[in-house]
Design a protein around this motif. Structure first.
Motif, PDB file in Angstrom:
ATOM      1  N   UNK A  27       0.923  -1.220   0.075  1.00 51.90           N
ATOM      2  CA  UNK A  27      -0.093  -0.025  -0.151  1.00 51.90           C
ATOM      3  C   UNK A  27       0.872   1.108   0.095  1.00 51.90           C
ATOM      4  N   UNK A  28       1.988   1.164   0.663  1.00 55.04           N
ATOM      5  CA  UNK A  28       2.781   2.411   0.974  1.00 55.04           C
ATOM      6  C   UNK A  28       3.436   2.676  -0.474  1.00 55.04           C
ATOM      7  N   UNK A  29       3.819   1.535  -1.193  1.00 55.02           N
ATOM      8  CA  UNK A  29       4.541   1.452  -2.249  1.00 55.02           C
ATOM      9  C   UNK A  29       3.575   2.261  -3.327  1.00 55.02           C
ATOM     10  N   UNK A  30       2.371   1.990  -3.402  1.00 55.30           N
ATOM     11  CA  UNK A  30       1.499   2.460  -4.297  1.00 55.30           C
ATOM     12  C   UNK A  30       1.086   4.029  -3.986  1.00 55.30           C
ATOM     13  N   UNK A  31       1.079   4.326  -2.959  1.00 52.61           N
ATOM     14  CA  UNK A  31       0.831   5.783  -2.492  1.00 52.61           C
ATOM     15  C   UNK A  31       2.176   6.459  -2.902  1.00 52.61           C
ATOM     16  N   UNK A  32       3.306   5.999  -2.584  1.00 52.86           N
ATOM     17  CA  UNK A  32       4.365   6.744  -3.022  1.00 52.86           C
ATOM     18  C   UNK A  32       4.590   6.913  -4.528  1.00 52.86           C
ATOM     19  N   UNK A  33       4.238   5.788  -5.517  1.00 47.61           N
ATOM     20  CA  UNK A  33       4.175   6.158  -6.761  1.00 47.61           C
ATOM     21  C   UNK A  33       3.166   7.083  -7.141  1.00 47.61           C
ATOM     22  N   UNK A  34       2.012   6.841  -6.636  1.00 50.77           N
ATOM     23  CA  UNK A  34       1.024   7.853  -6.921  1.00 50.77           C
ATOM     24  C   UNK A  34       1.420   9.258  -6.649  1.00 50.77           C
ATOM     25  N   UNK A  35       2.006   9.505  -5.407  1.00 49.80           N
ATOM     26  CA  UNK A  35       2.274  10.950  -5.158  1.00 49.80           C
ATOM     27  C   UNK A  35       3.595  11.373  -5.997  1.00 49.80           C
ATOM     28  N   UNK A  36       4.151  10.510  -6.368  1.00 53.00           N
ATOM     29  CA  UNK A  36       5.396  10.829  -7.627  1.00 53.00           C
ATOM     30  C   UNK A  36       4.897  11.305  -8.650  1.00 53.00           C
ATOM     31  N   UNK A  37       3.887  10.596  -9.361  1.00 54.60           N
ATOM     32  CA  UNK A  37       3.064  10.815 -10.540  1.00 54.60           C
ATOM     33  C   UNK A  37       2.450  12.348 -10.402  1.00 54.60           C
ATOM     34  N   UNK A  38       1.832  12.490  -9.266  1.00 56.27           N
ATOM     35  CA  UNK A  38       0.994  13.765  -8.982  1.00 56.27           C
ATOM     36  C   UNK A  38       2.053  14.898  -8.829  1.00 56.27           C
ATOM     37  N   UNK A  39       3.206  14.750  -8.336  1.00 59.85           N
ATOM     38  CA  UNK A  39       4.347  15.841  -8.174  1.00 59.85           C
ATOM     39  C   UNK A  39       4.928  15.968  -9.674  1.00 59.85           C
ATOM     40  N   UNK A  40       5.010  15.052 -10.445  1.00 57.45           N
ATOM     41  CA  UNK A  40       5.698  15.379 -11.775  1.00 57.45           C
ATOM     42  C   UNK A  40       4.653  15.904 -12.519  1.00 57.45           C
ATOM     43  N   UNK A  41       3.427  15.448 -12.638  1.00 64.65           N
ATOM     44  CA  UNK A  41       2.384  16.221 -13.566  1.00 64.65           C
ATOM     45  C   UNK A  41       2.224  17.725 -13.093  1.00 64.65           C
ATOM     46  N   UNK A  42       2.222  18.085 -11.829  1.00 65.01           N
ATOM     47  CA  UNK A  42       2.110  19.232 -11.372  1.00 65.01           C
ATOM     48  C   UNK A  42       3.214  20.088 -11.551  1.00 65.01           C
ATOM     49  N   UNK A  43       4.360  19.829 -11.571  1.00 63.90           N
ATOM     50  CA  UNK A  43       5.598  20.158 -12.360  1.00 63.90           C
ATOM     51  C   UNK A  43       5.591  20.551 -13.704  1.00 63.90           C
ATOM     52  N   UNK A  44       5.176  19.487 -14.629  1.00 59.61           N
ATOM     53  CA  UNK A  44       5.290  19.690 -16.088  1.00 59.61           C
ATOM     54  C   UNK A  44       4.318  20.282 -16.692  1.00 59.61           C
ATOM     55  N   UNK A  45       3.077  19.932 -16.319  1.00 59.52           N
ATOM     56  CA  UNK A  45       1.785  20.466 -17.308  1.00 59.52           C
ATOM     57  C   UNK A  45       1.958  22.112 -17.032  1.00 59.52           C
ATOM     58  N   UNK A  46       2.054  22.903 -15.715  1.00 60.26           N
ATOM     59  CA  UNK A  46       2.016  24.224 -15.810  1.00 60.26           C
ATOM     60  C   UNK A  46       3.007  24.795 -16.653  1.00 60.26           C
ATOM     61  N   UNK A  47       4.326  24.264 -16.454  1.00 60.30           N
ATOM     62  CA  UNK A  47       5.521  24.915 -17.178  1.00 60.30           C
ATOM     63  C   UNK A  47       5.484  24.521 -18.705  1.00 60.30           C
TER      64      UNK A  47
END
Length: 386
Positions: free
Chosen positions: A80-100
């Motif tokens: 469960x922690x592995x999936x949460x970390x993966x989801x958090x990483x994807x959200x962070x990357x999308x929030x960084x990439x899409x606006x830029x």
């Protein structure tokens, strides 16, 4: 088996078997396109499950780590922690990439006429100073407004294709959910699945063959997990390092370019250069001086990574020289594109290890070393007289 294959057909059953085998081979080759098309459809249907296997394999590495370090060997909370970390990483990357990315596209469309004027002045300077014949380039730039209108009309005419792509994307979204659900099941019941596969293998082949197959898979798993895990950690550190250094220097689009450099750094050797090209182009439109500064910075980053970071993280996970790594990347990329460039190196390392073992076994059976010299005989062992 060898004796049966080497003997001549004498009985009626032998000739009947040869006739049936010939007819089957003719039918197979005659309908090969249909068979291949059916196999392709089956593989297309099963592709989400292939994605589930890849996702489960990637997340099994952090799951084992979390289970050992945080949860006393319990897999479910670690998973469960592995999936949460993966989801958090994807959200962070999308929030960084899409606006830029949106900002860079907006800046490009707004400043396109200015870019054309700057480029035309540069071409004029080159023509006056060095006598270069740049008439064709100047004609293209003179018609920049017409060129922009053509681009806009092409974009308008491509809307049906965009709609079709969106529909395909919805199907891909369903496949992604299927892959995630399948990977959850595979991770949760990993031991049961592996035990069942081992049971099938032992039931299908002799014990000696089963032991050899399991040994090969164990070696392949160690190579793949060590290499891919190390490459992903190295890519993460390089992306963070690029982002921090760009922010310190004051370069634009640091989050977007840092993510690009980090993601492409998963590909060995060519990855840094693949990531540097779009970053340089983005900065070139914003400020050519920044593009030059970024090019120098990325060279420094890759030197630090190649000499200090990557050797400590990846280490000797593959055991290949630079020449074989380069060959594996070229072959993998030519056969399977970008995924092949990533997976080609550990796969080639596994094949190289197996070939080395076969060569060593062949030399030992002949009683010679790699140079063709006889192997020294073991000295006789005498029992102690005590």
């Amino acid at each position: 088996m060898k004796k049966w294959l080497s003997r001549k057909p004498e009985m009626v059953s032998d000739w009947l078997f040869l006739i049936i085998a010939g007819v089957a081979a003719y039918f197979l080759f005659d309908h090969l396109p249909d068979i291949w098309g059916g196999l392709d459809r089956v593989l297309g249907i099963l592709s989400p499950f292939a994605g589930a296997i890849v996702l489960a394999y990637l997340l099994d590495m952090p799951t084992r780590f979390f289970a050992k370090k945080l949860f006393h060997g319990k897999r479910i909370p670690a998973m469960i922690l592995s999936y949460l970390v993966a989801i958090l990483l994807i959200v962070v990357l999308v929030s960084l990439v899409v606006p830029q990315l949106a900002a860079s596209i907006r800046m490009f469309t707004t400043n396109l006429p200015a870019y054309a004027d700057n480029l035309q002045s540069l071409l004029t300077t080159l023509q006056e100073k060095y006598g270069l014949n740049l008439a064709i380039a100047n004609e293209l730039l003179d018609d920049s407004s017409e060129m922009i209108s053509k681009v806009l009309s092409a974009l308008a005419s491509s809307m049906p294709a965009v709609a079709n792509y969106a529909a395909n994307a919805m199907g891909g979204l369903v496949a992604v959910f299927t892959a995630v659900a399948g990977s959850i099941y595979m991770l949760a019941s990993k031991e049961t699945l592996l035990r069942n596969l081992r049971a099938v293998l032992h039931a299908a082949v002799p014990p000696r063959v089963a032991k050899s197959v399991l040994s090969v898979f164990s070696m392949a798993n160690k190579t793949f997990s060590g290499y891919i895990g190390g490459q992903m950690m190295d890519a993460l550190l390089v992306g963070i390092e690029t982002f921090v250094l760009m922010s310190i220097i004051g370069l634009d689009f640091a989050p977007l370019i840092g993510v690009l450099v980090g993601v492409t750094n998963i590909i060995p050797i060519f990855g840094p250069f693949i990531g540097a090209v779009p970053g340089t182009l983005i900065l070139l439109f914003a400020d050519p001086i920044q593009a030059v500064e970024f090019a120098i910075l990325i060279l420094v980053v890759q030197q630090i990574d190649g000499n200090f970071i990557a050797p400590r993280i990846v280490g000797d996970a593959i055991g290949l020289s630079g020449l074989w790594v380069l060959l594996a990347i070229i072959l993998g990329g030519d056969l399977f594109g970008l995924p092949g460039m990533v997976v080609g190196v550990p796969l080639f390392a596994v094949l190289y290890t197996l070939l080395s073992q076969l060569v060593a076994a062949g030399l030992t059976s002949r009683g010679i070393d790699a140079e063709g010299n006889p192997l020294p005989e073991d000295p006789p062992v005498f029992p102690d007289k005590h």
